[in-house]
Design a protein around this motif. Structure first.
Motif, short mmCIF file in Angstrom:
data_model
loop_
_atom_site.label_atom_id
_atom_site.label_comp_id
_atom_site.label_asym_id
_atom_site.label_seq_id
_atom_site.Cartn_x
_atom_site.Cartn_y
_atom_site.Cartn_z
N UNK A 45 0.86 -1.20 -0.05
CA UNK A 45 -0.02 -0.02 -0.10
C UNK A 45 0.84 1.32 0.01
N UNK A 46 1.89 0.99 0.80
CA UNK A 46 2.77 2.24 0.85
C UNK A 46 3.35 2.67 -0.46
N UNK A 47 3.95 1.63 -1.14
CA UNK A 47 4.38 1.72 -2.33
C UNK A 47 3.43 2.40 -3.42
N UNK A 48 2.15 1.79 -3.38
CA UNK A 48 1.10 2.29 -4.45
C UNK A 48 0.82 3.77 -4.38
N UNK A 49 0.90 4.15 -3.07
CA UNK A 49 0.49 5.50 -2.58
C UNK A 49 1.72 6.53 -2.77
N UNK A 50 2.81 5.83 -3.21
CA UNK A 50 4.19 6.50 -2.94
C UNK A 50 4.18 7.39 -1.71
N UNK A 51 4.19 6.67 -0.73
CA UNK A 51 4.62 7.31 0.66
C UNK A 51 5.85 7.78 0.52
N UNK A 52 6.15 9.23 0.88
CA UNK A 52 7.43 9.53 1.10
C UNK A 52 8.07 8.90 2.37
N UNK A 53 9.47 8.97 2.54
CA UNK A 53 10.32 8.25 3.32
C UNK A 53 9.76 6.95 3.75
N UNK A 54 9.49 6.34 2.72
CA UNK A 54 8.93 4.95 2.94
C UNK A 54 9.61 4.17 3.89
N UNK A 55 10.71 3.47 3.42
CA UNK A 55 11.35 2.77 4.31
C UNK A 55 10.44 1.35 4.60
N UNK A 134 -5.64 0.96 -4.56
CA UNK A 134 -5.35 2.28 -3.60
C UNK A 134 -5.77 3.52 -4.48
N UNK A 135 -5.26 3.76 -5.76
CA UNK A 135 -5.43 4.80 -6.35
C UNK A 135 -7.06 5.25 -6.70
N UNK A 136 -7.68 4.37 -7.11
CA UNK A 136 -9.27 4.28 -7.49
C UNK A 136 -9.98 4.79 -6.07
N UNK A 137 -9.41 3.72 -5.02
CA UNK A 137 -10.16 4.29 -3.65
C UNK A 137 -9.94 5.69 -3.31
N UNK A 138 -8.90 6.13 -3.43
CA UNK A 138 -8.52 7.80 -3.36
C UNK A 138 -9.23 8.57 -4.16
N UNK A 139 -9.55 8.35 -5.46
CA UNK A 139 -10.32 9.00 -6.38
C UNK A 139 -11.66 9.14 -6.07
N UNK A 140 -12.10 8.02 -5.65
CA UNK A 140 -13.79 7.95 -5.07
C UNK A 140 -14.09 8.77 -4.12
#
Length: 573
Positions: A45-55, A134-140
């Motif tokens: 999920x973190x990768x799909x949403x491009x979470x900064x400072x992911x780790x 995740x991107x679709x969920x965010x858009x909705x």
């Protein structure tokens, strides 16, 4: 299957707050499923949403995972806002309980902000349990936020009169009342809010605890020349500060009290809440800070106004640093309250002549007086008016009820005070010893409300026993706040016994405890009671028995006699 994410609270903060210097929404989420999730889902999920400072999301159940979830939740809120073409500052932090996280963001329209908060909760649940993109969920979610009724805009007063905000653990109300008196002395109209009510000049507008957002609004509605606002921890956390800016912020101290309430568990967290008032001071305003309290002193680093320190120690290293950078300080030099600026020192008034200091024997009230003097000068009041106000503010039951009110009864000195935590108790016992002649004793009855942590109750009673020759516990039935009264009494007794007391009698209330001490004490003894629940009843009881109030001249004479008795051993008689 992972536990669902649950919305614990969506709180609208209507004024500057712990998170932002403007109105904000605080979303508290229970996230046990995220904290315990195994496998690759958190990282995916973190990768799909491009979470900064992911780790790494960290191992399940670890502190690293807790912090990861807080960052993820705040990032989700930011992504929904971006999908609605809104640039939004978002802050995430670990929550008040071990399975919770908090997301906070400013708001310009209440309805839209609340909709966003609810969507964050739903998204955090869906991202963990659903296999949808995740991107679709965010858009909705963004579409639903856009469709919500925007609602009203914030309405935070930003008055063009001088505003002084006063916060801290102890001394707030005394400092507010003293400041209001000083302003009136100069001939200006003043409105102030406090734990006792809202006042304009000498008139009570509304009784009650108005040390928060509502009290600030009510005080400003009186159209005064100056507003002095007591700003308590609870108000900051529950609604935010009631003004957009201060001209002066005063922080008296930070000590152990009201911990484990509203997610505040440590003194450092409490200091962070109190420091909020220093972050909304106008750049040309002043932040008046207690240099003798390390947590308050540290606030100068993030204060938005100029720094004005006060300290009992004229050689405090921080004073030199602040003066070198254009700040000011208030201290005591040669027995006089003295203002320091640049390389100059300007004496204002003898500490002994400031009644609130109890002829100089009450250290914490000397600090309160210095803070009030600094704040009054900071809004441009003339020095002569400040000095006159300091000299004429009397600690009597009308002007400062329950704060170091002094009487004599049958040759005994009686102190009525509001001490309700460890620091307050240390101040009270310091005062009692300053009024005790050589060879005489201190008697002290104390009580506490139910919403105190066990260790705080114990320390409060311990300090009472360490500072008095005889102690007693008074039951406080009005402020149990869901706690067992017998448990509170036993905690108080245990603390007093650990402090060295050999006998700790228990009385049904403060009046009965005071009556017992009067009967047992000898002439010249000092008797103190923490008047938390029966202040009016205590004053009436004393009046019925012919107690005499001690005025400023009486106090000075008493303190001088006490000092003489310790030098020459004269009979306290």
């Amino acid at each position: 299957m992972a536990e669902p994410v649950r919305l614990v609270e969506l709180r609208v903060l209507e004024g500057p707050n712990l998170y932002f210097t403007r109105p904000a929404v605080k979303v508290t989420l229970a996230v046990p499923g995220w904290l315990g999730a195994k496998g690759s889902r958190p990282a995916s999920v973190a990768s799909s949403l491009e979470l900064p400072r992911g780790g790494s999301p960290g191992l399940p159940g670890t502190g690293a995972r807790w912090r990861f979830v807080a960052r993820l939740a705040s990032h989700v809120a930011r992504r929904v806002a971006e999908a609605s073409d809104i640039r939004l500052a978002v802050r995430g932090r670990t929550g008040p309980e071990p399975d919770q996280t908090v997301v906070a963001f400013p708001w310009r329209r209440r309805g839209s902000a609340e909709a966003l908060g609810r969507e964050v909760a739903g998204l955090m649940d869906a991202l963990l349990s659903s296999r949808r993109s995740p991107r679709r969920l965010i858009a909705e979610a963004a579409k639903r936020v856009d469709a919500a009724d925007p609602g009203p805009e914030p309405s935070v007063p930003d008055p063009d009169i001088p505003v002084i905000s006063v916060t801290g653990t102890n001394g707030k109300t005394t400092t507010v009342r003293l400041l209001a008196h000083v302003v009136r002395t100069e001939g200006r109209s003043v409105a102030f809010s406090s734990t006792d009510g809202v006042y304009v000049d000498d008139r009570l507008v509304e009784a009650g605890d108005y040390s928060g957002f509502a009290g600030a609004g009510m005080a400003l509605a009186q159209d005064p020349d100056v507003a002095v606002l007591e700003t308590a921890r609870g108000g900051i956390l529950l609604r935010g500060i009631g003004v957009l800016h201060n001209d002066v912020a005063v922080v008296t101290n930070v000590s152990a009290d009201h911990l484990d309430l509203h997610g505040i568990h440590t003194l450092d967290q409490l200091a962070e809440v109190k420091a909020t008032v220093t972050r909304i001071t106008r750049p040309r305003g002043w932040d008046v800070l207690n240099a003798d309290d390390p947590r308050v002193l540290a606030m100068r680093r993030a204060a938005s106004g100029r720094v004005w320190l006060f300290s009992l120690d004229p050689e405090h290293p921080a004073i030199r640093d602040v003066l070198a950078h254009g700040g000011r300080a208030m201290t005591v030099l040669d027995g006089r309250m003295t203002m320091l600026e640049g390389s100059g020192a300007r004496p204002l008034v003898r500490v002994e002549d400031v009644p609130v200091t109890i002829a100089g024997v009450s250290g914490h009230n000397v600090q309160n007086a210095m803070a009030a003097a600094a704040a009054a000068l900071a809004i441009g009041l003339p020095e002569r008016a400040v000095v006159r106000g300091l000299r004429t503010f009397v600690l009597d039951p009308e002007r400062n009820p329950g704060r170091a009110n002094l009487f004599t009864l049958d040759g005994r000195v009686v102190v009525i005070d509001y001490a309700h935590n460890e620091a307050g108790m240390m101040g009270l016992t310091e005062l009692c010893h300053g009024l005790r002649r050589k060879g005489r004793e201190v008697w002290l009855a104390f009580c506490t409300a139910g919403d105190r942590r066990g260790d705080i109750i114990h320390a409060f009673a311990y300090r009472a026993a360490r500072g008095a020759d005889h102690v007693a516990v008074a039951e406080l039935s009005r402020y149990l706040r869901g706690h067992d009264p017998q448990d509170i009494v036993e905690r108080l007794r245990a603390g007093a016994l650990d402090g060295g007391a050999t006998e700790v009698p228990v009385f049904p209330d403060e009046v009965h405890a005071l009556a017992w001490m009067i009967e047992q004490a000898k002439r010249g003894d000092v008797i103190a009671v923490t008047a938390l629940g029966q202040r009016p009843e205590i004053f009436a009881w004393l009046e019925e028995r012919g107690a005499r109030r001690l005025g400023p001249g009486d106090v000075r004479r008493l303190v001088r006699a006490v000092r003489a008795s310790r030098v020459d051993g004269s009979d306290p008689g």
